[in-house]
Design a protein around this motif. Sequence first.
Motif, PDB file in Angstrom:
ATOM      1  N   LYS A  32       3.992   7.899 -10.411  1.00  0.00           N
ATOM      2  CA  LYS A  32       2.835   8.543 -11.573  1.00  0.00           C
ATOM      3  C   LYS A  32       1.943   8.810 -10.391  1.00  0.00           C
ATOM      4  CE  LYS A  32      -0.688   8.080 -15.169  1.00  0.00           C
ATOM      5  NZ  LYS A  32      -0.957   8.826 -14.666  1.00  0.00           N
ATOM      6  N   ALA A  33       1.000   8.692  -9.452  1.00  0.00           N
ATOM      7  CA  ALA A  33       0.523   8.267  -8.215  1.00  0.00           C
ATOM      8  C   ALA A  33       0.814   9.888  -7.966  1.00  0.00           C
ATOM      9  CB  ALA A  33       0.371   7.561  -7.707  1.00  0.00           C
ATOM     10  N   GLU A  34       2.091   9.799  -7.347  1.00  0.00           N
ATOM     11  CA  GLU A  34       1.987  10.732  -6.539  1.00  0.00           C
ATOM     12  C   GLU A  34       2.306  12.243  -7.810  1.00  0.00           C
ATOM     13  OE1 GLU A  34       5.957  12.688  -3.975  1.00  0.00           O
ATOM     14  OE2 GLU A  34       5.618  11.003  -4.447  1.00  0.00           O
ATOM     15  N   THR A  78      -3.752  20.183   3.465  1.00  0.00           N
ATOM     16  CA  THR A  78      -2.482  18.564   3.086  1.00  0.00           C
ATOM     17  C   THR A  78      -3.318  17.445   3.069  1.00  0.00           C
ATOM     18  OG1 THR A  78      -2.769  18.678   5.322  1.00  0.00           O
ATOM     19  CG2 THR A  78      -1.556  19.733   5.235  1.00  0.00           C
ATOM     20  N   TYR A  79      -2.115  16.482   2.453  1.00  0.00           N
ATOM     21  CA  TYR A  79      -3.056  15.351   2.310  1.00  0.00           C
ATOM     22  C   TYR A  79      -2.283  14.207   2.435  1.00  0.00           C
ATOM     23  CZ  TYR A  79      -4.950  18.036  -1.466  1.00  0.00           C
ATOM     24  OH  TYR A  79      -6.527  18.941  -2.165  1.00  0.00           O
ATOM     25  N   GLU A  80      -3.072  12.988   3.529  1.00  0.00           N
ATOM     26  CA  GLU A  80      -2.527  11.674   3.732  1.00  0.00           C
ATOM     27  C   GLU A  80      -3.455  10.644   2.504  1.00  0.00           C
ATOM     28  OE1 GLU A  80      -1.988   8.710   7.081  1.00  0.00           O
ATOM     29  OE2 GLU A  80      -2.526  11.117   7.615  1.00  0.00           O
ATOM     30  N   ASP A  93      -4.356  -0.025  -3.946  1.00  0.00           N
ATOM     31  CA  ASP A  93      -3.861  -1.115  -4.498  1.00  0.00           C
ATOM     32  C   ASP A  93      -2.172  -0.361  -5.233  1.00  0.00           C
ATOM     33  OD1 ASP A  93      -6.240  -2.136  -4.521  1.00  0.00           O
ATOM     34  OD2 ASP A  93      -7.032  -1.108  -5.604  1.00  0.00           O
ATOM     35  N   ILE A  94      -1.649   0.723  -4.861  1.00  0.00           N
ATOM     36  CA  ILE A  94      -0.292   0.930  -5.717  1.00  0.00           C
ATOM     37  C   ILE A  94       0.981   0.498  -4.756  1.00  0.00           C
ATOM     38  CG2 ILE A  94       1.283   2.837  -6.404  1.00  0.00           C
ATOM     39  CD1 ILE A  94      -1.533   4.022  -7.127  1.00  0.00           C
ATOM     40  N   GLU A  95       2.179  -0.105  -5.185  1.00  0.00           N
ATOM     41  CA  GLU A  95       3.017  -0.682  -4.638  1.00  0.00           C
ATOM     42  C   GLU A  95       4.069   0.712  -4.324  1.00  0.00           C
ATOM     43  OE1 GLU A  95       3.826  -3.216  -2.018  1.00  0.00           O
ATOM     44  OE2 GLU A  95       1.391  -3.541  -2.618  1.00  0.00           O
ATOM     45  N   PRO A  96       4.424   0.889  -3.210  1.00  0.00           N
ATOM     46  CA  PRO A  96       5.731   2.728  -3.155  1.00  0.00           C
ATOM     47  C   PRO A  96       6.802   1.735  -4.252  1.00  0.00           C
ATOM     48  CG  PRO A  96       4.917   1.471  -1.056  1.00  0.00           C
ATOM     49  CD  PRO A  96       4.405   0.324  -1.937  1.00  0.00           C
ATOM     50  N   GLY A  97       7.487   3.210  -4.778  1.00  0.00           N
ATOM     51  CA  GLY A  97       8.760   2.394  -5.586  1.00  0.00           C
ATOM     52  C   GLY A  97       8.481   1.940  -6.849  1.00  0.00           C
ATOM     53  N   MET A 155       0.505  -1.020   0.281  1.00  0.00           N
ATOM     54  CA  MET A 155      -0.005   0.035   0.033  1.00  0.00           C
ATOM     55  C   MET A 155       0.905   1.428  -0.374  1.00  0.00           C
ATOM     56  SD  MET A 155      -2.766   1.548   2.549  1.00  0.00           S
ATOM     57  CE  MET A 155      -1.958   1.741   4.081  1.00  0.00           C
ATOM     58  N   LEU A 156       0.527   2.094  -0.988  1.00  0.00           N
ATOM     59  CA  LEU A 156       1.367   3.872  -0.922  1.00  0.00           C
ATOM     60  C   LEU A 156       0.675   4.163  -0.117  1.00  0.00           C
ATOM     61  CD1 LEU A 156       3.052   5.410  -2.921  1.00  0.00           C
ATOM     62  CD2 LEU A 156       1.330   5.746  -4.135  1.00  0.00           C
ATOM     63  N   THR A 157       1.468   5.073   0.361  1.00  0.00           N
ATOM     64  CA  THR A 157       0.973   6.384   1.100  1.00  0.00           C
ATOM     65  C   THR A 157       1.627   8.052   0.672  1.00  0.00           C
ATOM     66  OG1 THR A 157       0.047   5.284   3.273  1.00  0.00           O
ATOM     67  CG2 THR A 157      -0.050   7.623   3.985  1.00  0.00           C
TER      68      THR A 157
END
Length: 165
Positions: free
Chosen positions: A136-138, A119-121, A126-130, A1-3
């Motif tokens: 693209k999500a960032e 601010t957003y968290e 469904d997205i893996e870090p790295g 999970m990506l945060t």
Amino acid sequence: MLTLNIAYTEPVNSSDPSIPTLTRGQVWNGLESKARRPQDFIPSFDDSRVIEEWDNGSYIVREAHVAADLRESPMAGKWTREECRLHEPVKTYFTLPGGSIIQNILSEGPDHALYLTFTYEWKLPDIEPGTSEAEKAEDDHKKIAISSVQGTIRALRKMAEENKL
């Protein structure tokens, strides 16, 4: 999970004398209105409805519809239920499904100018870090943050010109 943790800030007022200067009270009134009708402020929303409201309007549960053409968002074309807490006169705090959190913060700088920071968290399960998908999500969510702050300030200025704040 990506945060994704993202923040974006802009000054509320402009040095251009043709653009109306907003007071803290006007901006706060606009942020209260935004909690109830986000589509009037944020280009990514095209509809909303208040489901519940209590504590003298400081706690609102709403549903907002994310515009179908918002390619940057995995929520495009969907309704999202959000809990909104208003902490007058400084911030609004939104909790989204899945635990994502958005804050709209009205602050004052050392120059006594007003600043609006979102601010957003964002929690993207469904997205893996790295991964390239995370990158693209960032980028996409940074665009949403910029658009949201700028859209809110534009809406506030328009509302001030129409004496709606």
